[in-house]
Design an enzyme around this catalytic site. Sequence first.
Site, PDB file in Angstrom:
ATOM      1  N   LYS A 188       0.848  -1.208   0.000  1.00  0.00           N
ATOM      2  CA  LYS A 188       0.000   0.000   0.000  1.00  0.00           C
ATOM      3  C   LYS A 188       0.874   1.245   0.000  1.00  0.00           C
ATOM      4  O   LYS A 188       2.019   1.224   0.464  1.00  0.00           O
ATOM      5  CB  LYS A 188      -0.955   0.041   1.191  1.00  0.00           C
ATOM      6  CG  LYS A 188      -0.302   0.126   2.590  1.00  0.00           C
ATOM      7  CD  LYS A 188       0.064   1.516   3.071  1.00  0.00           C
ATOM      8  CE  LYS A 188       0.853   1.476   4.358  1.00  0.00           C
ATOM      9  NZ  LYS A 188       1.760   2.546   4.611  1.00  0.00           N
ATOM     10  N   ASP A 227      -2.471  -1.392   9.653  1.00  0.00           N
ATOM     11  CA  ASP A 227      -2.653  -1.435   8.198  1.00  0.00           C
ATOM     12  C   ASP A 227      -3.199  -2.778   7.701  1.00  0.00           C
ATOM     13  O   ASP A 227      -3.379  -2.974   6.497  1.00  0.00           O
ATOM     14  CB  ASP A 227      -1.305  -1.191   7.490  1.00  0.00           C
ATOM     15  CG  ASP A 227      -0.736   0.190   7.781  1.00  0.00           C
ATOM     16  OD1 ASP A 227      -1.525   1.096   8.135  1.00  0.00           O
ATOM     17  OD2 ASP A 227       0.481   0.355   7.658  1.00  0.00           O
TER      18      ASP A 227
END
Length: 308
Positions: free
Chosen positions: A14, A141
Site C-alpha cells: 500500500k 494497516d
Amino acid sequence: MSDQQRITVRVPAKINISLAVGPLRADGFHELTTVFQAVDLYDVVTAERAEGIALAVQGPEATGLAADDTNLAWRAAALLAEAGQSRAGVALHVSKFIPVAAGLAGGSGDAAAALLACDRLWGLGTPMAELDALAARLGSDVTFALYGHTALGTGRGERLSPISTTSEFHWVLAVASRGLSTPSVYRELDRQRQATGVPADGAAPDRVVAALQAGDYTALADAMGNDLQPAALALAPELARTLEAGVSAGALGGMVAGSGPTCVFLAQDRATAQSIARDIQASGTCRFAVAVLGNVAGARPATLPADQ
Ligand code: ATP
C-alpha cells in the site's frame, strides 16, 4: 472443515496518498486520517496443512526477516486459530517481493494474507466483520490489506471507508537501501512537534479524496502529502535527493511513502512511470525504482492443485 490441502493468497503493498497525523493518544498511537491505495507489488503467502504452525520466508526481499512467532504471518495464523478455536495446523510459506520496513506495509499484508489463507484452509468461514476485528488487533494497516483498492482510513488507520474512482493511477516506488522503523519515525515527529510547538499540517485528505474521485492527476499531485515526511527526512536526509531525482525525471509530484524510506511519485501514464523509474534508478539515489499500478484489489485467495 475444508478438504483443501493448500491455499495461496496474493497481497498488495500500500501507499498513503495522504497521511495526516493527529495528536498522540493515551494508548500510544496517533489519530490518523489517511488515504490508502493498494499497488500491484505483491507478496505471496501459501498455507498448507501441517501439525502446529511452521513458517518459511524466501524471495528477493526476505533477507533478515525472522521466520518465527514474531513474524506477522505466524501471529495472524496463531490469532485466527485461537479465535476460531481451531486445533488445525499450518505450514506457511511467504514469498517476499515487498521490501521490509519500507513504509509499504508488507508485514501487514502478509498478516492479512495469512488470515485469509488459514481461514480458507481450516474451513472456518469467519465472517468478514470478525476478520476485520482480528486484522485490527494485528496492526493498523492489516484491515486495509484485506480490502485493497482505495480507502479513507481513520482511527489508527483501521476504520475504513472505500473511495470510488474509475481512473488508473500510475506511481513509481523508489526503494531505499535501508529500512526505517515506523515507531522511530513517529517518535521523531513527536520530537519535532514538541521542539517547534507547531503541529504538522501538510496533509490534505479531503482534497486528495476529491482529486481521486474526479480522476484529476494534477490536483492529486498538488494535494498529496505526508505529515511524516519531515520526520523521515530528518532520519534519512539522503531521501531529499531521491525526491529531487523523481521530480526532475518528470513526476507530477513525489513524497515519502508512509513512514518511509520508500519515495513515491505520481506519473501521468504507464510509459511515463516506466521512464521515471529508469531515470531515478540511473540517478543512483535509491536501491531500485519500479513503476506500479494503483487501486488494485486486496488479499485474494487462488486455489492451486496440491501438486503445484
Ligand atoms: P508498518 O506496516 O509498520 O508501517 P513498514 O511498512 O515500514 O511497517 P513492514 O515491512 O511491514 O514495514 O515491517 C515492519 C517490521 O515488521 C519489520 O521491521 C519486521 O521486523 C516486522 N515484520 C514481522 N513480520 C513481517 C513480515 N511478514 N514482513 C515484513 N516485516 C515483518
